[in-house]
Enzyme design. Structure first.
Site, short mmCIF file in Angstrom:
data_model
loop_
_atom_site.label_atom_id
_atom_site.label_comp_id
_atom_site.label_asym_id
_atom_site.label_seq_id
_atom_site.Cartn_x
_atom_site.Cartn_y
_atom_site.Cartn_z
N ARG A 164 0.84 -1.22 0.00
CA ARG A 164 0.00 0.00 0.00
C ARG A 164 0.87 1.26 0.00
O ARG A 164 0.58 2.24 0.70
CB ARG A 164 -0.93 0.02 1.23
N SER A 238 -10.20 -0.43 3.65
CA SER A 238 -9.45 -0.67 4.89
C SER A 238 -8.92 0.67 5.41
O SER A 238 -8.30 1.41 4.67
CB SER A 238 -8.24 -1.57 4.62
N GLU A 334 -4.33 3.79 6.36
CA GLU A 334 -4.05 3.49 4.95
C GLU A 334 -4.42 4.67 4.06
O GLU A 334 -3.66 5.04 3.18
CB GLU A 334 -4.80 2.23 4.56
#
Ligand code: EPU
Length: 338
Positions: A164, A238, A334
């Site tokens: 990520r 997320s 995130e």
């Protein structure tokens, strides 16, 4: 190049958070980016690049000039012995692109079906799901430098892809605009079915050699069952990354919490399931103000209706504190928090 002033970004971020952009420019080509760079007023100030707004927590109004990326177009540009290369405009929807590729007989993206957001945003955080990451299907991208207006092409090794993560979240953040992405779809196609939920589908259905379309349908079903549709409930997927820890830290936590979900990584470290930890702290289904923790997946924070960015951040901090208190692990958000 269309320019707007005082635009509410609520419809343009999947969390549905209110935020007024002083200036918003619709970018439909590389030339539009250069026009912004050369503009005596717009060219000077800070810029904020907006894709599908699906990985964003907006906590304040934006005085930076917002560049809304709307570069379109999809085409097969090359057929090699070992891969198809598909070029896609940064403003195209990611999921629609996965579908389009399948319709053209170009499989390989199906495990990443239904990930919200645009194609241009996909490399920024190296999107991934069910055993595949963008970097596994990436050839190169075109971007325009926001200082010089020059176009550049970057290959995978120049993008610094991590979990990520990429250079576009680090030293190129806000400095260059991705306008086109070239995807590399390996030939011959091979299914990626090592992920637990896909193994379960194979066992349930008895389909041991699924087609790409079959995997696409399974992934859509799995995601719809546990992730909220941003069109119905505001969210940014997320909310925290799964933390990566040393073997010693992992052993320590297992000694205290033998149930903790953890995965060994190729470099010897371990990834811990942040969703499991948040769930274990009792957060699933809870709310602070109008921000809440999704009932079916504790890693996803949701807008219960009318929440603002401050409420989301307050909830996120409370979760971070309780996870730190119990596991000694600091969860990292995130999405990009602005
Ligand atoms: N779990 C719980 N309780 C929860 C949530 C999860 O016990 O409330 C457990 C699950 O049972 C499972 C483990 O935690 O054993 C991991 O959960 P899951 O398989 O749902 O995946 P994840 O680690 O929560 C990651 C990605 C998702 C991606 C899925 C599938 C991150 C931060 N998230 O989630 O990506 O779709 O794997 O590959 O890496 C996103 O980035 O926005 C995203 C949705």
């Amino acid at each position: 190049m269309a320019v707007e002033h005082g635009t509410n970004l609520k419809p343009f971020n999947t969390f549905g958070l209110p935020c007024v952009a002083q200036t918003l420019v619709h970018i439909t080509s590389d030339a539009d980016v250069r026009r912004v760079v050369d503009d005596p007023v717009l060219g000077r100030g800070p810029k904020f690049i907006l894709g599908g707004g699906s990985n964003l927590v907006l906590t304040r109004d934006l005085s930076a000039c917002v560049l809304k990326i709307e570069v379109l177009g999809r085409r097969l540009v090359e057929t090699r012995d070992d891969a198809w290369i598909v070029e896609v405009g940064a403003g195209e929807s990611w999921h629609a692109t996965v579908q389009w590729c399948l319709e053209q007989g170009l499989p390989g993206l199906e495990n990443m079906a239904l990930i919200p957001g645009t194609v241009g945003a996909a490399p920024v955080q190296n999107i991934g799901a069910y055993g595949l990451e963008l970097k596994d299907r990436f050839e190169s991208l075109d971007a325009v430098d926001l200082i010089t207006g020059r176009s550049i092409t970057l290959r995978a090794e120049q993008c610094g892809f991590g979990y990520r993560d990429s250079i576009f979240k680090r030293h190129l953040a806000g400095k260059s605009v991705i306008t086109r992405v070239r995807l590399r779809l390996p030939r011959p196609w091979q299914p990626v079915v090592g992920y637990l939920e896909l193994e379960r589908k194979i066992a349930e259905t008895g389909i041991t050699a699924p087609s790409a379309q079959q995997i696409f349908d399974w992934i859509c079903a799995v995601r719809r069952a546990k992730l909220p549709d941003p069109a119905v409930i505001g969210n940014a997927g997320s909310f925290f990354k799964n933390p990566v820890v040393t073997p010693e830290q992992c052993r320590d936590i297992i000694n205290r919490d033998p149930e903790i979900v953890h995965y060994p990584m190729s470099d010897g470290s371990f990834k811990l399931a942040a969703g499991w930890m948040i769930d274990a702290c009792g957060w699933k289904g809870k709310s602070i103000g109008r921000a809440g923790v999704y009932e079916k997946q504790a890693l996803v924070l949701v807008n219960r209706g009318g929440a603002n960015g401050a409420e989301v951040v307050t909830l996120a901090r409370a979760i971070q504190e309780s996870v730190y208190g119990r596991f000694g692990i600091r969860l990292e958000p995130e999405p990009v928090v602005v």
